[in-house]
Scaffold this motif. Sequence first.
Motif, PDB file in Angstrom:
ATOM      1  N   GLU A   1     -51.556  30.748  50.056  1.00  0.00           N
ATOM      2  CA  GLU A   1     -52.057  31.494  49.140  1.00  0.00           C
ATOM      3  C   GLU A   1     -50.684  32.460  48.557  1.00  0.00           C
ATOM      4  OE1 GLU A   1     -54.782  31.660  47.389  1.00  0.00           O
ATOM      5  OE2 GLU A   1     -55.744  30.252  48.782  1.00  0.00           O
ATOM      6  N   ARG A   2     -49.938  32.501  49.440  1.00  0.00           N
ATOM      7  CA  ARG A   2     -48.565  33.351  48.914  1.00  0.00           C
ATOM      8  C   ARG A   2     -47.322  32.345  48.610  1.00  0.00           C
ATOM      9  NH1 ARG A   2     -49.275  35.014  54.025  1.00  0.00           N
ATOM     10  NH2 ARG A   2     -47.334  34.616  54.647  1.00  0.00           N
ATOM     11  N   TYR A   3     -47.419  31.201  48.735  1.00  0.00           N
ATOM     12  CA  TYR A   3     -46.459  30.119  48.171  1.00  0.00           C
ATOM     13  C   TYR A   3     -46.400  29.871  47.060  1.00  0.00           C
ATOM     14  CZ  TYR A   3     -45.970  29.475  53.315  1.00  0.00           C
ATOM     15  OH  TYR A   3     -45.712  29.871  54.853  1.00  0.00           O
ATOM     16  N   ASN A   4     -46.206  30.868  45.955  1.00  0.00           N
ATOM     17  CA  ASN A   4     -46.329  30.549  44.791  1.00  0.00           C
ATOM     18  C   ASN A   4     -44.981  30.088  44.258  1.00  0.00           C
ATOM     19  OD1 ASN A   4     -49.129  31.686  44.241  1.00  0.00           O
ATOM     20  ND2 ASN A   4     -48.266  33.498  44.811  1.00  0.00           N
ATOM     21  N   LEU A   5     -45.181  29.445  43.126  1.00  0.00           N
ATOM     22  CA  LEU A   5     -43.820  28.868  42.271  1.00  0.00           C
ATOM     23  C   LEU A   5     -43.758  30.040  41.132  1.00  0.00           C
ATOM     24  CD1 LEU A   5     -44.401  25.371  41.224  1.00  0.00           C
ATOM     25  CD2 LEU A   5     -42.895  26.167  42.968  1.00  0.00           C
ATOM     26  N   VAL A   6     -42.377  31.131  41.468  1.00  0.00           N
ATOM     27  CA  VAL A   6     -42.213  32.170  40.498  1.00  0.00           C
ATOM     28  C   VAL A   6     -40.916  31.759  40.016  1.00  0.00           C
ATOM     29  CG1 VAL A   6     -41.779  34.587  40.660  1.00  0.00           C
ATOM     30  CG2 VAL A   6     -43.479  33.833  42.136  1.00  0.00           C
ATOM     31  N   PHE A   7     -40.874  31.840  38.687  1.00  0.00           N
ATOM     32  CA  PHE A   7     -39.623  31.476  37.907  1.00  0.00           C
ATOM     33  C   PHE A   7     -39.619  32.892  36.922  1.00  0.00           C
ATOM     34  CE2 PHE A   7     -42.088  27.283  37.501  1.00  0.00           C
ATOM     35  CZ  PHE A   7     -41.541  26.616  38.781  1.00  0.00           C
ATOM     36  N   GLN A   8     -37.880  32.839  37.041  1.00  0.00           N
ATOM     37  CA  GLN A   8     -37.538  34.110  36.243  1.00  0.00           C
ATOM     38  C   GLN A   8     -36.527  33.460  35.345  1.00  0.00           C
ATOM     39  OE1 GLN A   8     -36.230  36.766  39.362  1.00  0.00           O
ATOM     40  NE2 GLN A   8     -38.294  37.555  39.602  1.00  0.00           N
ATOM     41  N   GLN A   9     -36.614  33.998  34.082  1.00  0.00           N
ATOM     42  CA  GLN A   9     -35.558  33.547  32.968  1.00  0.00           C
ATOM     43  C   GLN A   9     -34.463  34.728  32.981  1.00  0.00           C
ATOM     44  OE1 GLN A   9     -35.431  30.573  31.903  1.00  0.00           O
ATOM     45  NE2 GLN A   9     -37.293  29.872  32.791  1.00  0.00           N
ATOM     46  N   PRO A  10     -33.398  34.492  32.067  1.00  0.00           N
ATOM     47  CA  PRO A  10     -32.453  35.552  31.997  1.00  0.00           C
ATOM     48  C   PRO A  10     -32.926  36.561  31.017  1.00  0.00           C
ATOM     49  CG  PRO A  10     -31.293  33.201  31.932  1.00  0.00           C
ATOM     50  CD  PRO A  10     -32.708  33.250  32.121  1.00  0.00           C
ATOM     51  N   ASN A  11     -33.715  36.170  30.086  1.00  0.00           N
ATOM     52  CA  ASN A  11     -34.535  37.192  29.117  1.00  0.00           C
ATOM     53  C   ASN A  11     -35.432  38.057  29.714  1.00  0.00           C
ATOM     54  OD1 ASN A  11     -36.527  35.616  29.263  1.00  0.00           O
ATOM     55  ND2 ASN A  11     -36.399  34.630  27.329  1.00  0.00           N
ATOM     56  N   GLY A  12     -35.759  37.940  31.205  1.00  0.00           N
ATOM     57  CA  GLY A  12     -36.786  38.735  31.874  1.00  0.00           C
ATOM     58  C   GLY A  12     -38.236  38.158  31.712  1.00  0.00           C
ATOM     59  N   SER A  13     -38.570  37.008  30.987  1.00  0.00           N
ATOM     60  CA  SER A  13     -39.550  36.534  31.114  1.00  0.00           C
ATOM     61  C   SER A  13     -39.853  35.551  32.541  1.00  0.00           C
ATOM     62  CB  SER A  13     -39.783  35.455  29.755  1.00  0.00           C
ATOM     63  OG  SER A  13     -38.877  34.480  29.790  1.00  0.00           O
ATOM     64  N   GLY A  14     -40.915  35.268  32.596  1.00  0.00           N
ATOM     65  CA  GLY A  14     -41.221  34.424  33.943  1.00  0.00           C
ATOM     66  C   GLY A  14     -42.659  33.941  33.919  1.00  0.00           C
TER      67      GLY A  14
END
Length: 198
Positions: free
Chosen positions: A138-151
């Motif tokens: 449940e905690r092994y999420n794909l979390v993506f972060q972009q340089p502009n702060g979006s995710g």
Amino acid sequence: MANHKSIFFLLFILSFAGKVNAQDLPFREMPPAAKIFTSGTLMGRLTDGLGFRFHWATAGLTVENLSFKAGEEARTIGETIDHIYTLVLMFTNATMEQPTTFPIETKDLTFDEKRTKTLSFIQTASALLKMSNDDDFERYNLVFQQPNGSGQKLPFWNGLNGPLEDALWHIGQVVTLRRMAGNPINPKVDFMNGTVSN
């Protein structure tokens, strides 16, 4: 699973990155199978298969091979390996409960460094998964972060049909491309049993 385990395994695996020769890289053969079937051991075994296939798909590639591509619009073998590196990093970060920050730069890494790091990432993910219970996923999420702060945040299910399966897909492409380039993989590799004969 406590987050300190993720940190411990990351430090343990990365401590060997760049300090081993080609014969010592992980996944030359498949590790022994677990004695019991759990969600963690099943996912760990699947990840071991990824490592075994990547090890042999990339073993013995030459500089000339890395620039080979099937057509004008296609990726080269080297570009495909860069993409596999990114996919494996995304998947491993999910198991470590860490975000993946884009862009991911690989241009300053040599092929040998990318190969070693990719195998180390896979080894880390495998070790963490094998220790996991159902609730951990449940905690092994794909979390993506972009340089502009979006995710973006996606559940582990997307990690399976996304980066994990995509990496396997592209490993198969490397195998095909290197055969086209005149440098097929070692014929002594036994993918069914996860071994290689001498």
